[in-house]
Design an enzyme around this catalytic site. Structure first.
Site, PDB file in Angstrom:
ATOM      1  N   TYR A   1       0.848  -1.199   0.000  1.00 61.48           N
ATOM      2  CA  TYR A   1       0.000   0.000   0.000  1.00 61.48           C
ATOM      3  C   TYR A   1       0.883   1.249   0.000  1.00 61.48           C
ATOM      4  CZ  TYR A   1      -3.606   3.361   1.391  1.00 61.48           C
ATOM      5  OH  TYR A   1      -4.456   4.431   1.424  1.00 61.48           O
TER       6      TYR A   1
HETATM    7  N1  LIG Z   1      -9.658   6.820   4.438  1.00 61.24           N
HETATM    8  C1  LIG Z   1      -8.441   7.296   4.572  1.00 61.24           C
HETATM    9  O1  LIG Z   1      -8.024   7.696   5.684  1.00 61.24           O
HETATM   10  C2  LIG Z   1      -7.509   7.355   3.401  1.00 61.24           C
HETATM   11  C3  LIG Z   1      -6.254   7.923   3.607  1.00 61.24           C
HETATM   12  C4  LIG Z   1      -5.378   8.009   2.539  1.00 61.24           C
HETATM   13  C5  LIG Z   1      -5.748   7.568   1.301  1.00 61.24           C
HETATM   14  N2  LIG Z   1      -6.990   7.015   1.115  1.00 61.24           N
HETATM   15  C6  LIG Z   1      -7.320   6.568  -0.241  1.00 61.24           C
HETATM   16  O2  LIG Z   1      -8.557   7.105  -0.603  1.00 61.24           O
HETATM   17  C7  LIG Z   1      -9.182   6.256  -1.558  1.00 61.24           C
HETATM   18  C8  LIG Z   1     -10.602   5.938  -1.105  1.00 61.24           C
HETATM   19  O3  LIG Z   1     -10.531   5.247   0.123  1.00 61.24           O
HETATM   20  P1  LIG Z   1     -11.727   5.232   1.187  1.00 61.24           P
HETATM   21  O4  LIG Z   1     -11.118   5.478   2.499  1.00 61.24           O
HETATM   22  O5  LIG Z   1     -12.856   6.074   0.728  1.00 61.24           O
HETATM   23  O6  LIG Z   1     -12.104   3.683   1.142  1.00 61.24           O
HETATM   24  P2  LIG Z   1     -13.499   2.929   0.997  1.00 61.24           P
HETATM   25  O7  LIG Z   1     -14.569   3.613   1.754  1.00 61.24           O
HETATM   26  O8  LIG Z   1     -13.155   1.516   1.336  1.00 61.24           O
HETATM   27  O9  LIG Z   1     -13.838   3.034  -0.552  1.00 61.24           O
HETATM   28  C9  LIG Z   1     -12.962   2.479  -1.491  1.00 61.24           C
HETATM   29  C10 LIG Z   1     -13.563   2.524  -2.861  1.00 61.24           C
HETATM   30  O10 LIG Z   1     -12.671   1.826  -3.752  1.00 61.24           O
HETATM   31  C11 LIG Z   1     -13.345   0.688  -4.290  1.00 61.24           C
HETATM   32  N3  LIG Z   1     -12.425  -0.437  -4.376  1.00 61.24           N
HETATM   33  C12 LIG Z   1     -11.858  -1.145  -3.366  1.00 61.24           C
HETATM   34  N4  LIG Z   1     -11.123  -2.154  -3.856  1.00 61.24           N
HETATM   35  C13 LIG Z   1     -11.230  -2.099  -5.188  1.00 61.24           C
HETATM   36  C14 LIG Z   1     -10.737  -2.885  -6.258  1.00 61.24           C
HETATM   37  N5  LIG Z   1      -9.964  -3.975  -6.059  1.00 61.24           N
HETATM   38  N6  LIG Z   1     -11.059  -2.542  -7.530  1.00 61.24           N
HETATM   39  C15 LIG Z   1     -11.836  -1.464  -7.762  1.00 61.24           C
HETATM   40  N7  LIG Z   1     -12.356  -0.687  -6.807  1.00 61.24           N
HETATM   41  C16 LIG Z   1     -12.054  -1.012  -5.529  1.00 61.24           C
HETATM   42  C17 LIG Z   1     -14.479   0.399  -3.327  1.00 61.24           C
HETATM   43  O11 LIG Z   1     -15.497  -0.335  -3.987  1.00 61.24           O
HETATM   44  P3  LIG Z   1     -16.590  -1.162  -3.110  1.00 61.24           P
HETATM   45  O12 LIG Z   1     -17.445  -0.140  -2.436  1.00 61.24           O
HETATM   46  O13 LIG Z   1     -17.305  -1.993  -4.098  1.00 61.24           O
HETATM   47  O14 LIG Z   1     -15.775  -1.974  -2.122  1.00 61.24           O
HETATM   48  C18 LIG Z   1     -14.901   1.801  -2.936  1.00 61.24           C
HETATM   49  O15 LIG Z   1     -15.691   2.371  -3.937  1.00 61.24           O
HETATM   50  C19 LIG Z   1      -8.282   5.021  -1.667  1.00 61.24           C
HETATM   51  O16 LIG Z   1      -7.438   5.155  -2.785  1.00 61.24           O
HETATM   52  C20 LIG Z   1      -7.478   5.073  -0.388  1.00 61.24           C
HETATM   53  O17 LIG Z   1      -6.246   4.413  -0.495  1.00 61.24           O
HETATM   54  C21 LIG Z   1      -7.866   6.891   2.139  1.00 61.24           C
END
Ligand SMILES: NC(=O)c1ccc[n+]([C@@H]2O[C@H](COP(=O)([O-])OP(=O)(O)OC[C@H]3O[C@@H](n4cnc5c(N)ncnc54)[C@H](OP(=O)(O)O)[C@@H]3O)[C@@H](O)[C@H]2O)c1
Length: 242
Positions: free
Chosen positions: A147
């Site tokens: 990651y």
């Molecule tokens: N939350 C944080 O603190 C944080 C911090 C830094 C970076 N990020 C980044 O922000 C982005 C969104 O994260 P989030 O926190 O909003 O997470 P989330 O709520 O888990 O949402 C993730 C999204 O990505 C989709 N996804 C997951 N695995 C996938 C795959 N193998 N192929 C295609 N789509 C996939 C999910 O689809 P489903 O709904 O169908 O599972 C969902 O739409 C990510 O890139 C994450 O690394 C998040």
């Protein structure tokens, strides 16, 4: 003071827009007048508890090249691409070469595959790409090295594509979220010590909300950032500077 953006007539694609940060960004683009497509891993939008009825929905499994290519093929022209879909392969799989490779495939290779596939569509509109990096772009991710490596590479990819595509009129930027309250990070909130460490290091002393990611993304995609390209903007309550 409220900043507003006008994306009337624009077409936006938010990958991983079915939940969390992506859904908040997708809603903000829709409220600003854009026609928005979201992707998720499920076959149909109706399979989600969230109301996705105001969006066009396309399934996309990032580690399935054919499904990524199918999304790219769906757009003859595109104003905004938000490469938000991503996940963290968890321990113990995360420590294996296979787990490492899978996280790179989902969070990095798929981003390049989709963005490269959409280049003609973006060039047709002099469009803009916003990638989603992370605090782990800059600091260690000891339990999830794939990651961390993927997110560090997103910063590099953002710079490289920005330089390569500037003459095509395509801007490429990124945001680096701090700790945002989504299902991805639920595991950290559930563990008292991890939660306390996160809050202790975040100057704001709280988790960010998914909606707080939207303004910076809309700004980077908008004409207000017309001379901005190749940057990664931390949106982290001060985490990266503390
Ligand atoms: N939350 C944080 O603190 C944080 C911090 C830094 C970076 N990020 C980044 O922000 C982005 C969104 O994260 P989030 O926190 O909003 O997470 P989330 O709520 O888990 O949402 C993730 C999204 O990505 C989709 N996804 C997951 N695995 C996938 C795959 N193998 N192929 C295609 N789509 C996939 C999910 O689809 P489903 O709904 O169908 O599972 C969902 O739409 C990510 O890139 C994450 O690394 C998040």
């Amino acid at each position: 003071m409220r900043a507003t953006f006008d994306f009337t007539g624009a077409e936006a694609l938010v990958t991983g827009g079915s939940d969390g940060i992506g859904l908040a960004i997708a809603r903000a683009f829709r409220e600003a007048g854009a026609a928005v497509t979201v992707t998720g891993t499920k076959a149909r939008a109706e399979a989600y508890p969230q109301d996705l009825s105001g969006f066009r929905y396309l399934p996309m499994i990032a580690d399935d090249a054919a499904s990524v290519d199918a999304v790219a093929a769906a757009f003859p022209a595109l104003d905004v691409l938000v490469n938000n879909a991503g996940t963290a392969v968890r321990p113990p799989e995360a420590a294996t070469p296979e787990g490492f490779a899978r996280n790179i495939e989902i969070n990095l290779n798929a981003v390049y595959r989709l963005t490269a596939g959409l280049k003609p569509a973006l060039a047709a509109r002099k469009g803009s790409v916003v990638n989603v990096a992370s605090m782990t772009s800059y600091i260690a991710a000891p339990l999830i090295p794939g990651y961390g490596a993927s997110k560090t590479a997103i910063v590099s990819l953002t710079k490289s594509l920005a330089a390569a595509w500037a003459r095509d009129g395509i801007r490429v930027n990124a945001v680096a979220p701090g700790w945002i309250e989504t299902k991805l990070t639920a595991v950290h909130r559930e563990r008292e010590a991890a939660n306390a460490a996160i809050l202790g290091r975040t100057p704001f002393g709280r988790w960010g909300k998914p909606e707080e990611m939207a303004g910076p993304v809309l700004f980077l995609a908008s004409g207000a950032a017309g001379f901005v390209t190749g940057v990664t903007l931390p949106v982290d309550g001060g985490y990266s500077s503390a």
